[in-house]
Design a protein around this motif. Structure first.
Motif, PDB file in Angstrom:
ATOM      1  N   VAL A   1       0.833  -1.203   0.000  1.00 39.43           N
ATOM      2  CA  VAL A   1       0.000   0.000   0.000  1.00 39.43           C
ATOM      3  C   VAL A   1       0.869   1.255   0.000  1.00 39.43           C
ATOM      4  O   VAL A   1       0.615   2.207  -0.749  1.00 39.43           O
ATOM      5  N   TYR A   2       1.936   1.259   0.820  1.00 40.55           N
ATOM      6  CA  TYR A   2       2.793   2.437   0.864  1.00 40.55           C
ATOM      7  C   TYR A   2       3.576   2.606  -0.431  1.00 40.55           C
ATOM      8  O   TYR A   2       3.780   3.733  -0.898  1.00 40.55           O
ATOM      9  N   ALA A   3       4.031   1.519  -1.008  1.00 41.65           N
ATOM     10  CA  ALA A   3       4.710   1.627  -2.304  1.00 41.65           C
ATOM     11  C   ALA A   3       3.749   2.148  -3.369  1.00 41.65           C
ATOM     12  O   ALA A   3       4.112   2.993  -4.196  1.00 41.65           O
ATOM     13  N   GLU A   4       2.522   1.662  -3.339  1.00 41.54           N
ATOM     14  CA  GLU A   4       1.516   2.124  -4.307  1.00 41.54           C
ATOM     15  C   GLU A   4       1.201   3.602  -4.084  1.00 41.54           C
ATOM     16  O   GLU A   4       0.967   4.350  -5.038  1.00 41.54           O
ATOM     17  N   HIS A   5       1.188   4.023  -2.822  1.00 36.96           N
ATOM     18  CA  HIS A   5       0.904   5.428  -2.534  1.00 36.96           C
ATOM     19  C   HIS A   5       1.992   6.337  -3.074  1.00 36.96           C
ATOM     20  O   HIS A   5       1.709   7.437  -3.577  1.00 36.96           O
TER      21      HIS A   5
END
Length: 643
Positions: free
Chosen positions: A224-228
């Protein structure tokens, strides 16, 4: 001296938006973008070890001070337990004096050691951050512009802004706190074992729940953080496109489309952020359960041990205080995993760029003999199956001034960028001064060719230092000479502090014409054999354009000049005109020859001349107000190659 950010290939077709995973190619507006690489876990750890290798003494000193400070702080619980035993045994008030004094000493010593250790950790973190930032900037400034354009400017901007900011926040806030928390947890568990090994077992009952909670969190939070980070980069890319090209957006009536794209990308970034918040909330609800289990086990164990006489009430109290003191460090350490995930994703994105291979070295030691340019069979495409240039042949003599003319999308800017080394040709060869550009290498091409576009960046700082970017060793007299050559000395000396005036962000704001004058003065100072002007006077207005065209003509004296013509009078003043259409050279010759030939250039010249006569003629007063037609005018300019 700057290169244009993108070729004018027109707006993307609607209905083609789609997102791919963050490690591949992302498409948001119909154009595939190959994002800059992100380092893997092993690659990031290797980079961190390399950076820390030269600071081992600082790291060891910070760790030692924090261990000592944390160890001193752990004396608080046994001292309080001892006070409880003294009260239970009714030793009297005088017996409490010494333990209370020790509590004060422990608090002061712990505070001093903690502050000093945190300062050392912060210094270590800032040192690492500076090293990462320097590695990133050093490599980013040497990235091929073609690679940056393929990724989109927003990708690089988001790394150098939000990713660096995320790491800086973690270094300044999370790293010292995490270090203190980790040491407190470790040494507290040792203290519980010293009191009684059964207290340690009771405390460890919370560990399985905490471990499962962390595993649950990491599996969901990392992607999720990488996607953000990727979604944020896409949003910044769209902001740069829409705001930076606002005039083009308005001219082609793309307001609603760009507003929709911004809304979509902003919504995508928001949705990913909300998913991350939901994960964090679930994570802490699980940690609360672990605290309940551990504290209940600790109190039950203390009760049983006191009842059978294995430990005193004071010892049981110390054990309960130890476990209670773990709440904040454990929660802080696990909570900081949230920052660690974001910082780790940002660090991987920076290292991914910092570890890109260096530019290829020149194949030989040759240097251009003169300013001649020879292009043979040149082809280039931004996407497979859609060539922008096809079989272009061009031979420019040293010192010759050639104007590139054609309608929008004819390939003028692309040809200029390929010759300047911004793009690598798909087919064909380019020679500068009789030397193949593959032998010169990127650095050799940059020394031989300077590309100036209509997008000029004024660097923040004194005007003289901005000029010296082109030649750091230039004297004040040489700076004034370059400004005088392009007709800019008068306004430069009229600035509040002359050449010492601070310009750019936060300083004196230069006009568009003055910024272009500055770029042309840099060209004179750099003194390359070949100069390419890509619509360098397009934003200055009619009167300003004429002044800049005269300045450009003086800047090009003594060197080969390729001019992407924004105004056809520029072509008329050139030694030769090259007309492109659909990525091919269709006409070449002097202005008079091409007008007499009656071909494509003659049609463009006639249309331009008629539009100027229409503008000059007085308009009859209409019976009713007639609304202006900006779109029609934009289409007329576009047909003449005006952007």
């Amino acid at each position: 001296m700057t290169a244009a950010h993108e070729d004018r290939t027109g707006p993307a077709e609607p209905g083609t938006e789609r997102d791919r995973d963050m490690s591949g190619t992302t498409t948001h507006d119909g154009t595939d973008r190959t994002l800059l690489p992100t380092a893997g876990g092993a690659e990031s750890l290797a980079a961190l070890r390399t950076i820390l290798h030269g600071h081992r003494l600082l790291a060891a000193g910070a760790g030692l001070v924090l261990v000592v400070g944390t160890g001193i702080g752990l004396l608080t619980a046994p001292l309080l337990g001892h006070i409880v035993d003294l009260v239970v045994d009714r030793e009297g008030p005088q017996a409490l004096t010494f333990p209370l004094v020790l509590l004060v000493v422990v608090a002061l010593a712990r505070g001093a050691a903690g502050a000093f250790g945190s300062a050392l950790v912060a210094r270590l973190g800032e040192t690492v951050l500076a090293a990462v930032r320097e590695r990133f900037i050093e490599r980013a400034l040497r990235l091929p512009l073609e690679r940056v354009e393929a990724a989109g400017s927003g990708d690089l901007v988001s790394r150098v802004t939000s990713d660096v900011a995320m790491i800086a926040k973690s270094v300044r806030q999370a790293l010292p706190e995490f270090t203190r928390s980790a040491l407190t947890i470790l040494l507290t568990l040792v203290g519980l074992a010293v009191l009684d090994w059964r207290f340690l077992l009771a405390a460890l009952l919370a560990v399985p729940v905490q471990a499962l909670s962390v595993r649950w969190y990491l599996r969901r939070a990392a992607p999720v953080y990488a996607e953000h980070r990727v979604a944020t980069g896409a949003l910044q890319h769209q902001l740069l496109d829409s705001i930076g090209g606002v005039r083009t957006v308005r001219a082609f009536r793309l307001n609603e489309r760009h507003t929709g794209l911004l809304a979509d990308r902003s919504g995508a970034a928001r949705d990913v952020a909300l998913r991350g918040l939901h994960i964090v909330t679930g994570f802490f609800s699980r940690l609360n359960l672990a605290e309940y289990i551990g504290l209940a086990a600790m109190l039950g164990t203390g009760f049983l041990l006191v009842r059978n006489g294995s430990v005193s009430i004071g010892t049981a109290t110390a054990a309960a205080l130890y476990f209670h003191s773990l709440f904040n460090p454990v929660n802080a350490a696990l909570f900081l995993l949230d920052d660690a995930q974001s910082a780790g994703a940002s660090f991987a994105r920076l290292i991914g760029v910092a570890n890109l291979p260096a530019e290829p070295a020149p194949r030989g030691g040759s240097v251009p003999a003169d300013g001649s340019v020879k292009v043979t069979g040149l082809g280039h495409a931004y996407a497979d199956g859609r060539p922008v240039l096809s079989g272009v042949d061009l031979d420019v003599r040293s010192g010759e001034r050639v104007a590139l003319v054609g309608a929008s999308g004819a390939g003028k800017t692309t040809l200029a960028k390929v010759i300047a080394g911004v793009h690598t040709p798909a087919t064909g060869t380019i020679s500068l001064g009789g030397v193949d550009v593959r032998e010169l290498g990127p650095e050799g091409v940059r020394r031989a060719v300077t590309l100036i576009s209509q997008e000029v960046h004024v660097f923040a700082g004194p005007l003289a230092e901005d000029l010296r970017l082109a030649r750091p060793e230039a004297t004040d007299a040489e700076l004034r000479g370059a400004l005088d050559t392009v007709g800019a000395l008068e306004w430069a000396e009229a600035l509040p502090d002359g050449l010492a005036t601070v310009v750019g962000e936060g300083g004196h704001r230069l006009t568009i014409a003055q910024a272009q004058h500055l770029a042309l003065a840099r060209l004179v100072l750099a003194d390359p054999p070949v100069a390419i002007l890509d619509e360098a006077t397009a934003d200055a207005g009619s009167a300003g354009a004429r002044v800049l065209e005269e300045a450009a003509a003086r800047a090009l004296e003594g060197r080969t000049g390729l001019v992407v013509a924004h105004r056809l009078p520029q072509a008329a003043a050139a030694d030769r005109v090259v007309v492109l259409d659909d990525g091919r050279v269709v006409e070449t010759g002097t202005h008079d020859e091409l007008v007499a030939a009656g071909g494509r250039y003659a049609a463009l010249w006639a249309a331009w001349s008629n539009s100027r006569r229409t503008e000059a003629a007085p308009a009859p007063a209409p019976a009713e107000p007639t609304p202006a037609a900006p779109a029609d005018r934009a289409q007329s300019d576009s047909a003449l190659g005006v952007h």
